[in-house]
Structures are given as structure tokens and as C-alpha cells.
Motif scaffolding. Structure first.
Motif, mmCIF file in Angstrom:
data_model
loop_
_atom_site.group_PDB
_atom_site.id
_atom_site.type_symbol
_atom_site.label_atom_id
_atom_site.label_comp_id
_atom_site.label_asym_id
_atom_site.label_seq_id
_atom_site.Cartn_x
_atom_site.Cartn_y
_atom_site.Cartn_z
ATOM 1 N N ALA A 1 -91.260 18.929 -7.195
ATOM 2 C CA ALA A 1 -92.161 18.861 -8.347
ATOM 3 C C ALA A 1 -91.333 19.066 -9.602
ATOM 4 O O ALA A 1 -90.519 19.992 -9.669
ATOM 5 C CB ALA A 1 -93.237 19.933 -8.246
ATOM 6 N N PRO A 2 -91.480 18.204 -10.609
ATOM 7 C CA PRO A 2 -90.708 18.381 -11.835
ATOM 8 C C PRO A 2 -90.992 19.742 -12.483
ATOM 9 O O PRO A 2 -92.121 20.237 -12.458
ATOM 10 C CB PRO A 2 -91.202 17.239 -12.733
ATOM 11 N N MET B 1 -79.670 22.800 -7.544
ATOM 12 C CA MET B 1 -80.675 22.757 -8.610
ATOM 13 C C MET B 1 -80.277 21.716 -9.635
ATOM 14 O O MET B 1 -79.153 21.725 -10.138
ATOM 15 C CB MET B 1 -80.789 24.140 -9.272
ATOM 16 N N ALA B 2 -81.176 20.800 -9.942
ATOM 17 C CA ALA B 2 -80.905 19.797 -10.962
ATOM 18 C C ALA B 2 -81.213 20.369 -12.340
ATOM 19 O O ALA B 2 -81.812 21.432 -12.477
ATOM 20 C CB ALA B 2 -81.737 18.551 -10.703
ATOM 21 N N TYR B 3 -80.803 19.654 -13.378
ATOM 22 C CA TYR B 3 -80.966 20.133 -14.737
ATOM 23 C C TYR B 3 -81.718 19.099 -15.566
ATOM 24 O O TYR B 3 -81.862 17.946 -15.191
ATOM 25 C CB TYR B 3 -79.589 20.405 -15.359
ATOM 26 N N GLY B 4 -82.146 19.571 -16.767
ATOM 27 C CA GLY B 4 -82.751 18.663 -17.721
ATOM 28 C C GLY B 4 -83.983 17.988 -17.178
ATOM 29 O O GLY B 4 -84.882 18.617 -16.612
ATOM 30 N N ASP C 1 -86.782 24.790 -6.157
ATOM 31 C CA ASP C 1 -86.432 24.636 -4.749
ATOM 32 C C ASP C 1 -87.653 24.886 -3.869
ATOM 33 O O ASP C 1 -88.434 25.814 -4.104
ATOM 34 C CB ASP C 1 -85.316 25.612 -4.366
ATOM 35 N N ASP C 2 -87.815 24.065 -2.853
ATOM 36 C CA ASP C 2 -88.937 24.205 -1.923
ATOM 37 C C ASP C 2 -88.375 24.463 -0.528
ATOM 38 O O ASP C 2 -87.629 23.627 0.008
ATOM 39 C CB ASP C 2 -89.778 22.922 -1.925
ATOM 40 N N PRO C 3 -88.693 25.595 0.092
ATOM 41 C CA PRO C 3 -88.121 25.920 1.406
ATOM 42 C C PRO C 3 -88.478 24.924 2.497
ATOM 43 O O PRO C 3 -87.782 24.841 3.520
ATOM 44 C CB PRO C 3 -88.700 27.316 1.707
ATOM 45 N N ARG C 4 -89.537 24.152 2.302
ATOM 46 C CA ARG C 4 -89.909 23.159 3.313
ATOM 47 C C ARG C 4 -88.845 22.086 3.480
ATOM 48 O O ARG C 4 -88.765 21.437 4.537
ATOM 49 C CB ARG C 4 -91.247 22.513 2.946
ATOM 50 N N ASN C 5 -88.011 21.895 2.454
ATOM 51 C CA ASN C 5 -87.001 20.842 2.531
ATOM 52 C C ASN C 5 -85.895 21.144 3.532
ATOM 53 O O ASN C 5 -85.157 20.238 3.927
ATOM 54 C CB ASN C 5 -86.397 20.598 1.143
ATOM 55 N N ALA C 6 -85.773 22.387 3.943
ATOM 56 C CA ALA C 6 -84.719 22.743 4.909
ATOM 57 C C ALA C 6 -84.955 22.102 6.269
ATOM 58 O O ALA C 6 -84.009 21.882 7.035
ATOM 59 C CB ALA C 6 -84.637 24.264 5.051
#
Length: 309
Positions: free
Chosen positions: A137-138, A1-4, A10-15
Motif C-alpha cells: 500500500a502506498p 523499504m522504498a522511498y519517495g 512492510d507487510d509480513p504477509r510478503n514473507a
């Protein structure tokens, strides 16, 4: 997880995405490069972040011009014509069935080395090209982000040229670490004279008394989004000043925001614990009136300048 400013859900499709490694499409868990790759050994490469929007990529050719110019500066060949690289990007997206809401990391390194040593002459073979498309998505903070002024300075062109979007980002990483340790979302970085330059991963703007200020650009990456914000503001008759300014100017600003390909415009809530807002009037709404206006103009520009094959 990124910050700021780079926060996302998280999107499960990315797996199950396919990643392009040179001319091969590989599942995420099998997409690798050699331990002898120049990018891994030395951070010797250039990269771009792109957005997929309604089947196209906004400002694609500006990004590619910066990529190819960076490779030329580092004296290596990308190995594909721009048209061929564009085809490879869209082929990767098509293989994943992607049409919108995707962030693309395009990375090109000098290639495989015969031995782990910095001299480019020990490189064997062609450049390594990696394309990572992810559903992202931001997820911006509704009350804006906080910044902390780092002690790590942006360097002059005769040291490490900040206009080069290289894989070597240790100065930015060090600044980001300082900001995180201070409890902030991102670092504000100064130039060698102590004037405000940019942030560790975004470009910085303030709004003062109806004008938009940003740095001279001498000590920061030639940001695509930064340039587009300046362009739409000037076209709308908004005064934009690219100039030297200090932290005092920042602390007394009416509004502040940062820009980048991933999130567009993101409001800044505070810098070094000082809430943004006119000294006599106090903090205003987030986003501020000017920030919201520019965000709307930027969205219109995206619609007008998205490349679709």
C-alpha cells in the motif's frame, strides 16, 4: 523499504508469498532464475507494474499491449497468448489468496543464453516469465515529495528509445542516485533540448493558472496512468497542454504532481528547492485543488475500468 513516491509499509504477509517463475509457483526464498538468463546477463527484457484492486486489475489490457509491443520491438516472443498470460497472473494471485492491495511486477526476458554474450542468437529455449505479487500500500508523504533536476538526459529514439519499458534502466538509476545524493525523493529529467521530460520512475505534471501541463511525451515512456490523467482531465473540461516547457515554468507553477501505477497521483512539494506555488500568492495546500480533483477523477476511472476474469 522504498522511498519517495514508491514508499510503502512492510507487510509480513510478503514473507510467504508464492512467485510464478514460468509455469512453477515457488516460495519467495526459492524463486530464482538462471545466471545465464538474458535479463540477468544484459537487462534484456520488458516488464509491467500492475495493481490488484477489488479482485481485478485496472487498465490490464493497456499494460499488456505495452508489454507485447516491447517484446516485439526487442524481437522476441513472450511465448504465451495474452489470454494465457492473464490466466497465469490470476492463477498466481489465487494461489496466494490475494484479492486487493497488491502490486504485481510482471517481467519477461528473452530467456536463457548458451553463454553470457549479447547476441540474441545464442539464446536457447523460451522466454522467462516471472510474476511477483506483493502486498503493498502506498505510504505517500503528507506534504508531498521533493524533486531534483538531474544532469542525466532522456535520450532520443535513435539512441535508447524511452518508450521501451525495458529492464535496462541505467539512465533512470543514475538520475535517481543524483537526486538521492541531493536529498530529494526523485529526479526530474530533461530532454536533449533542455525541456522538461519526465521523472526517473514517474511522469511529471504542473498546474499553471488553471491549466494542466505535461511534456510532449517524445522522450518518456508511454505511461498508462499519465494517459489516463490526460483523458479524465479533458473529459472534465480541464485544459491539458502536452508541450515543451522549461524549469522556469516549473518553478512558477501553482502545483505539481507525478503519476504512476503504484501510487496514482502524488503531490510535489518542491523542485530544486523551490516550493510549488503561484509567484504572487506563495505555496498552497498539499495536495493542491487541481491535483485533488484529478485524483478523484482517476479513482472513478479505476472503478470503471478494472478487469476481472
Amino acid at each position: 523499504m522504498a522511498y519517495g513516491v514508491h514508499a510503502y509499509a512492510d507487510d509480513p504477509r510478503n514473507a510467504s508469498i508464492l512467485i510464478a517463475v514460468n509455469d512453477q509457483l515457488m516460495p519467495r526464498d526459492k524463486a530464482v532464475v538462471s545466471v545465464f538468463d538474458s535479463g540477468f546477463v544484459l537487462g534484456d527484457g520488458v516488464w509491467e507494474g500492475l495493481r490488484l484492486h477489488k479482485g481485478g486489475i485496472p487498465f490490464l489490457w493497456a499494460h499488456l499491449e505495452r508489454l507485447y509491443e516491447g517484446a516485439k520491438t526487442l524481437d522476441f516472443s513472450v511465448g504465451l497468448t495474452p489470454d494465457a498470460l492473464v490466466k497465469r497472473i490470476f492463477d498466481c494471485l489465487a494461489a496466494n489468496g490475494m484479492t486487493d492491495g497488491v502490486h504485481i511486477r510482471l517481467m519477461v526476458t528473452r530467456g536463457i543464453k548458451a553463454t553470457p554474450y549479447q547476441d540474441p542468437r545464442v539464446t536457447i529455449g523460451d522466454a522467462t516469465i516471472v510474476i511477483i505479487p506483493e502486498y503493498k500500500a502506498p505510504s505517500p508523504k503528507p506534504d508531498g515529495i521533493s524533486l531534483f533536476t538531474s544532469t542525466i538526459r532522456r535520450t532520443a529514439p535513435d539512441m535508447q528509445d524511452q518508450k521501451l519499458n525495458s529492464h535496462s534502466k541505467l539512465n533512470c538509476i543514475q538520475a535517481c542516485i543524483q537526486a538521492a545524493k541531493a536529498g530529494a525523493d526523485e529526479a526530474l529529467m530533461l530532454d536533449p533540448q533542455g525541456f522538461v521530460a519526465t521523472c526517473n520512475s514517474t511522469h511529471f505534471f504542473i498546474v499553471r493558472r488553471g491549466e494542466v501541463w505535461t511534456s510532449t511525451g517524445d522522450y518518456c515512456l508511454g505511461g498508462i496512468t499519465r494517459g489516463n490523467i490526460i483523458r479524465v482531465a479533458e473529459a472534465a473540461g480541464i485544459t491539458v497542454r502536452q508541450k515543451n516547457f522549461s524549469l522556469t515554468d516549473v518553478y512558477g507553477a501553482d502545483e505539481a504532481f507525478v503519476t504512476g501505477t503504484f501510487a496514482g497521483l502524488t503531490s510535489v512539494r518542491e523542485v530544486d528547492g523551490r516550493k510549488m506555488g503561484h509567484p504572487l500568492k506563495g505555496p498552497g495546500p498539499i495536495p493542491g485543488e487541481m491535483t485533488a480533483r484529478l485524483a478523484g477523477l482517476y479513482r472513478e476511472l479505476i472503478e470503471a475500468e478494472t478487469f476481472r476474469p
